[in-house]
Motif scaffolding. Structure first.
Motif, PDB file in Angstrom:
ATOM      1  N   ILE A  70     -11.643  26.155  28.708  1.00 36.96           N
ATOM      2  CA  ILE A  70     -10.619  27.092  28.244  1.00 36.96           C
ATOM      3  C   ILE A  70      -9.791  26.381  27.188  1.00 36.96           C
ATOM      4  O   ILE A  70      -9.675  25.154  27.201  1.00 36.96           O
ATOM      5  CB  ILE A  70      -9.715  27.620  29.391  1.00 36.96           C
ATOM      6  N   ALA A  71      -9.236  27.156  26.277  1.00 41.25           N
ATOM      7  CA  ALA A  71      -8.440  26.562  25.206  1.00 41.25           C
ATOM      8  C   ALA A  71      -7.323  27.513  24.807  1.00 41.25           C
ATOM      9  O   ALA A  71      -7.481  28.728  24.855  1.00 41.25           O
ATOM     10  CB  ALA A  71      -9.325  26.291  23.995  1.00 41.25           C
ATOM     11  N   THR A  80      -0.397  30.184  19.759  1.00 45.09           N
ATOM     12  CA  THR A  80      -0.421  31.633  19.596  1.00 45.09           C
ATOM     13  C   THR A  80      -0.469  32.236  20.997  1.00 45.09           C
ATOM     14  O   THR A  80      -0.415  31.525  21.990  1.00 45.09           O
ATOM     15  CB  THR A  80      -1.657  32.080  18.790  1.00 45.09           C
ATOM     16  N   ASN A  81      -0.595  33.517  21.088  1.00 41.87           N
ATOM     17  CA  ASN A  81      -0.683  34.182  22.388  1.00 41.87           C
ATOM     18  C   ASN A  81      -2.136  34.361  22.811  1.00 41.87           C
ATOM     19  O   ASN A  81      -2.442  35.196  23.626  1.00 41.87           O
ATOM     20  CB  ASN A  81      -0.007  35.550  22.338  1.00 41.87           C
ATOM     21  N   ARG A  82      -3.038  33.575  22.256  1.00 36.65           N
ATOM     22  CA  ARG A  82      -4.468  33.753  22.501  1.00 36.65           C
ATOM     23  C   ARG A  82      -5.038  32.605  23.331  1.00 36.65           C
ATOM     24  O   ARG A  82      -4.762  31.441  23.074  1.00 36.65           O
ATOM     25  CB  ARG A  82      -5.216  33.848  21.186  1.00 36.65           C
ATOM     26  N   LEU A  83      -5.857  32.991  24.313  1.00 40.28           N
ATOM     27  CA  LEU A  83      -6.582  32.037  25.149  1.00 40.28           C
ATOM     28  C   LEU A  83      -8.064  32.262  24.907  1.00 40.28           C
ATOM     29  O   LEU A  83      -8.512  33.399  24.772  1.00 40.28           O
ATOM     30  CB  LEU A  83      -6.263  32.273  26.633  1.00 40.28           C
ATOM     31  N   ILE A  84      -8.822  31.180  24.847  1.00 39.35           N
ATOM     32  CA  ILE A  84     -10.263  31.266  24.648  1.00 39.35           C
ATOM     33  C   ILE A  84     -10.949  30.731  25.894  1.00 39.35           C
ATOM     34  O   ILE A  84     -10.622  29.654  26.386  1.00 39.35           O
ATOM     35  CB  ILE A  84     -10.689  30.466  23.403  1.00 39.35           C
ATOM     36  N   ILE A  85     -11.887  31.512  26.424  1.00 40.46           N
ATOM     37  CA  ILE A  85     -12.700  31.099  27.572  1.00 40.46           C
ATOM     38  C   ILE A  85     -14.135  30.952  27.080  1.00 40.46           C
ATOM     39  O   ILE A  85     -14.681  31.871  26.466  1.00 40.46           O
ATOM     40  CB  ILE A  85     -12.651  32.137  28.717  1.00 40.46           C
ATOM     41  N   LEU A  86     -14.753  29.805  27.343  1.00 37.30           N
ATOM     42  CA  LEU A  86     -16.145  29.577  26.994  1.00 37.30           C
ATOM     43  C   LEU A  86     -16.964  29.583  28.279  1.00 37.30           C
ATOM     44  O   LEU A  86     -16.680  28.821  29.212  1.00 37.30           O
ATOM     45  CB  LEU A  86     -16.312  28.250  26.256  1.00 37.30           C
ATOM     46  N   SER A  87     -17.952  30.484  28.327  1.00 39.25           N
ATOM     47  CA  SER A  87     -18.796  30.611  29.511  1.00 39.25           C
ATOM     48  C   SER A  87     -20.210  30.992  29.079  1.00 39.25           C
ATOM     49  O   SER A  87     -20.394  31.994  28.385  1.00 39.25           O
ATOM     50  CB  SER A  87     -18.239  31.687  30.451  1.00 39.25           C
ATOM     51  N   GLY A  88     -21.183  30.191  29.482  1.00 40.88           N
ATOM     52  CA  GLY A  88     -22.571  30.509  29.168  1.00 40.88           C
ATOM     53  C   GLY A  88     -22.858  30.652  27.693  1.00 40.88           C
ATOM     54  O   GLY A  88     -23.664  31.484  27.296  1.00 40.88           O
ATOM     55  N   GLY A  89     -22.187  29.876  26.861  1.00 40.67           N
ATOM     56  CA  GLY A  89     -22.410  29.931  25.426  1.00 40.67           C
ATOM     57  C   GLY A  89     -21.684  31.070  24.718  1.00 40.67           C
ATOM     58  O   GLY A  89     -21.770  31.201  23.513  1.00 40.67           O
ATOM     59  N   TYR A  92     -14.912  34.087  24.731  1.00 42.53           N
ATOM     60  CA  TYR A  92     -14.078  35.259  24.971  1.00 42.53           C
ATOM     61  C   TYR A  92     -12.668  34.943  24.508  1.00 42.53           C
ATOM     62  O   TYR A  92     -12.079  33.961  24.970  1.00 42.53           O
ATOM     63  CB  TYR A  92     -14.045  35.609  26.464  1.00 42.53           C
ATOM     64  N   LYS A  93     -12.130  35.745  23.606  1.00 43.53           N
ATOM     65  CA  LYS A  93     -10.764  35.566  23.120  1.00 43.53           C
ATOM     66  C   LYS A  93      -9.901  36.631  23.766  1.00 43.53           C
ATOM     67  O   LYS A  93     -10.152  37.822  23.605  1.00 43.53           O
ATOM     68  CB  LYS A  93     -10.707  35.662  21.603  1.00 43.53           C
ATOM     69  N   ILE A  94      -8.879  36.188  24.478  1.00 43.02           N
ATOM     70  CA  ILE A  94      -7.996  37.092  25.196  1.00 43.02           C
ATOM     71  C   ILE A  94      -6.604  36.972  24.591  1.00 43.02           C
ATOM     72  O   ILE A  94      -6.029  35.887  24.564  1.00 43.02           O
ATOM     73  CB  ILE A  94      -7.953  36.738  26.702  1.00 43.02           C
TER      74      ILE A  94
END
Length: 114
Positions: A70-71, A80-89, A92-94
């Motif tokens: 996660i980043a 910023t108000n954005r979180l990035i989840i990396l899963s299975g290549g 996802y930007k939330i």
């Protein structure tokens, strides 16, 4: 599925429709256009594709064991108000409503995946 247009006291009931036996909703969080939840087993959120012309969205469910990293997104020295989840290549930007929301979500999610 109209999970994400409800008032706060109805949000958990919407997520209740998605959880399995033995799973517990730990927290719900406000996103810019919808909501996300952390359960005892996974993260759940709505994803909308920018290429999606029909306005269809998808409910994404990622077990904690499948999250690679996660980043927090930063511009300069400010988050910023954005979180990035990396899963299975897949990335996802939330986008969260506030910086406080994204930091709280990041801290809670970190406790599940570390």
């Amino acid at each position: 599925m109209a999970l994400f247009g409800r008032k706060d006291n109805q949000i958990e009931n919407g997520f209740e429709e998605l959880i399995i036996e033995g799973e517990v909703i730990e927290s719900t969080h406000s996103l810019v256009k919808n909501r996300a939840a952390l359960t005892s087993m996974r993260v759940i959120f709505e994803e909308r594709s920018s290429l999606n012309e029909m306005g269809i969205s998808f409910i994404v469910s990622i077990p904690y064991s499948k999250i690679n990293s996660i980043a927090l997104e930063y511009k300069g020295f400010t988050s910023t108000n954005r979180l990035i989840i990396l899963s299975g290549g897949k990335e996802y930007k939330i986008m969260f409503s506030t910086l406080e929301d994204v930091l709280r979500f990041y801290r809670l999610l970190s406790t599940y995946i570390l």
